[in-house]
Motif scaffolding. Structure first.
Motif, PDB file in Angstrom:
ATOM      1  N   LEU A  28       0.703  -1.121  -0.010  1.00  0.00           N
ATOM      2  CA  LEU A  28      -0.023  -0.161  -0.028  1.00  0.00           C
ATOM      3  C   LEU A  28       0.829   1.187  -0.036  1.00  0.00           C
ATOM      4  O   LEU A  28       0.770   2.217  -0.775  1.00  0.00           O
ATOM      5  CB  LEU A  28      -1.065   0.065   1.246  1.00  0.00           C
ATOM      6  CG  LEU A  28      -2.025  -1.131   1.222  1.00  0.00           C
ATOM      7  CD1 LEU A  28      -2.875  -0.959   2.505  1.00  0.00           C
ATOM      8  CD2 LEU A  28      -3.062  -0.580   0.107  1.00  0.00           C
ATOM      9  N   THR A  29       1.954   1.304   0.870  1.00  0.00           N
ATOM     10  CA  THR A  29       2.934   2.299   0.775  1.00  0.00           C
ATOM     11  C   THR A  29       3.566   2.618  -0.395  1.00  0.00           C
ATOM     12  O   THR A  29       3.360   3.621  -0.863  1.00  0.00           O
ATOM     13  CB  THR A  29       3.754   2.249   1.844  1.00  0.00           C
ATOM     14  OG1 THR A  29       3.045   2.179   3.319  1.00  0.00           O
ATOM     15  CG2 THR A  29       4.731   3.496   1.981  1.00  0.00           C
ATOM     16  N   GLU A  30       4.053   1.623  -1.240  1.00  0.00           N
ATOM     17  CA  GLU A  30       4.695   1.663  -2.176  1.00  0.00           C
ATOM     18  C   GLU A  30       3.946   2.274  -3.423  1.00  0.00           C
ATOM     19  O   GLU A  30       4.262   2.941  -3.924  1.00  0.00           O
ATOM     20  CB  GLU A  30       5.200   0.286  -2.612  1.00  0.00           C
ATOM     21  CG  GLU A  30       6.492  -0.058  -1.847  1.00  0.00           C
ATOM     22  CD  GLU A  30       6.962  -1.572  -2.148  1.00  0.00           C
ATOM     23  OE1 GLU A  30       7.614  -2.144  -1.406  1.00  0.00           O
ATOM     24  OE2 GLU A  30       6.614  -1.900  -3.594  1.00  0.00           O
ATOM     25  N   GLY A  31       2.623   1.762  -3.305  1.00  0.00           N
ATOM     26  CA  GLY A  31       1.461   2.321  -4.616  1.00  0.00           C
ATOM     27  C   GLY A  31       1.431   3.584  -4.202  1.00  0.00           C
ATOM     28  O   GLY A  31       1.467   4.706  -5.323  1.00  0.00           O
ATOM     29  N   LYS A  32       1.155   4.147  -3.063  1.00  0.00           N
ATOM     30  CA  LYS A  32       0.842   5.498  -2.677  1.00  0.00           C
ATOM     31  C   LYS A  32       2.123   6.492  -3.062  1.00  0.00           C
ATOM     32  O   LYS A  32       1.938   7.554  -3.676  1.00  0.00           O
ATOM     33  CB  LYS A  32       0.520   5.693  -1.181  1.00  0.00           C
ATOM     34  CG  LYS A  32      -1.026   5.204  -0.800  1.00  0.00           C
ATOM     35  CD  LYS A  32      -1.243   5.405   0.506  1.00  0.00           C
ATOM     36  CE  LYS A  32      -2.540   4.878   1.074  1.00  0.00           C
ATOM     37  NZ  LYS A  32      -3.478   5.479   0.278  1.00  0.00           N
ATOM     38  N   VAL A  33       3.493   5.869  -2.873  1.00  0.00           N
ATOM     39  CA  VAL A  33       4.641   6.828  -3.192  1.00  0.00           C
ATOM     40  C   VAL A  33       4.819   6.710  -4.598  1.00  0.00           C
ATOM     41  O   VAL A  33       4.761   7.820  -5.177  1.00  0.00           O
ATOM     42  CB  VAL A  33       5.662   5.974  -2.509  1.00  0.00           C
ATOM     43  CG1 VAL A  33       6.922   6.607  -2.951  1.00  0.00           C
ATOM     44  CG2 VAL A  33       5.658   6.403  -0.956  1.00  0.00           C
TER      45      VAL A  33
END
Length: 153
Positions: free
Chosen positions: A69-74
């Motif tokens: 999720l974090t990688e997608g948001k970044v």
């Protein structure tokens, strides 16, 4: 208008000072996602719990999802940052349009957490900084609304 639909696609119509503000906000979002304190209420808004009342299930949910999720948001935020420097004559591609939608939502969630917004609504800010933050929150809502309308045409 922040976005303009033309025959060849959707174009950014933001003024340079608006692009500068977004560069700053999206850069802060990336920093929050990559280096933020997990106790920060903004991170909890961005990465909400999957389970409440079941600590073990929540820990397993976090272990399995938080990195992706974090990688997608970044990744979305970086796509927005890159598009802010593209020539106005170049339309956004479909992936970048979606990145904009998702990043504007992430920015508004972050600011809502900073403003103390709840399901009941926005708490009226009492400080000058709070009023500025609230104005930015409202402006991002306008930008998001124009984007949604432009994409639905």
């Amino acid at each position: 208008m922040p976005f303009q639909r033309r025959r060849d696609g959707l174009h950014l119509g933001l003024a340079e000072h608006e692009r500068g503000l977004l560069r700053d906000l999206v850069g802060q979002l990336v920093t929050l996602l990559e280096e933020g304190d997990h106790a920060d209420p903004a991170l909890e808004r961005l990465l909400p719990p999957g389970y409440t009342g079941d600590r073990e299930a929540e820990e397993e949910f976090r272990r399995l999802t938080v990195d992706d999720l974090t990688e997608g948001k970044v990744r979305n935020a970086r796509a927005v940052l890159a598009s802010l420097d593209v020539d106005r004559r170049t339309p956004l591609d479909a992936a970048t349009e979606q990145a904009w939608l998702r990043s504007l939502t992430d920015l508004r969630l972050t600011l809502a957490a900073r403003l103390g917004t709840t399901a009941e609504g926005v708490i009226a800010p009492t400080s000058d900084d709070g009023r500025v933050l609230h104005s930015v929150y409202e402006w991002l809502g306008y930008v998001q609304e124009v984007l949604v309308r432009s994409l639905s045409r």
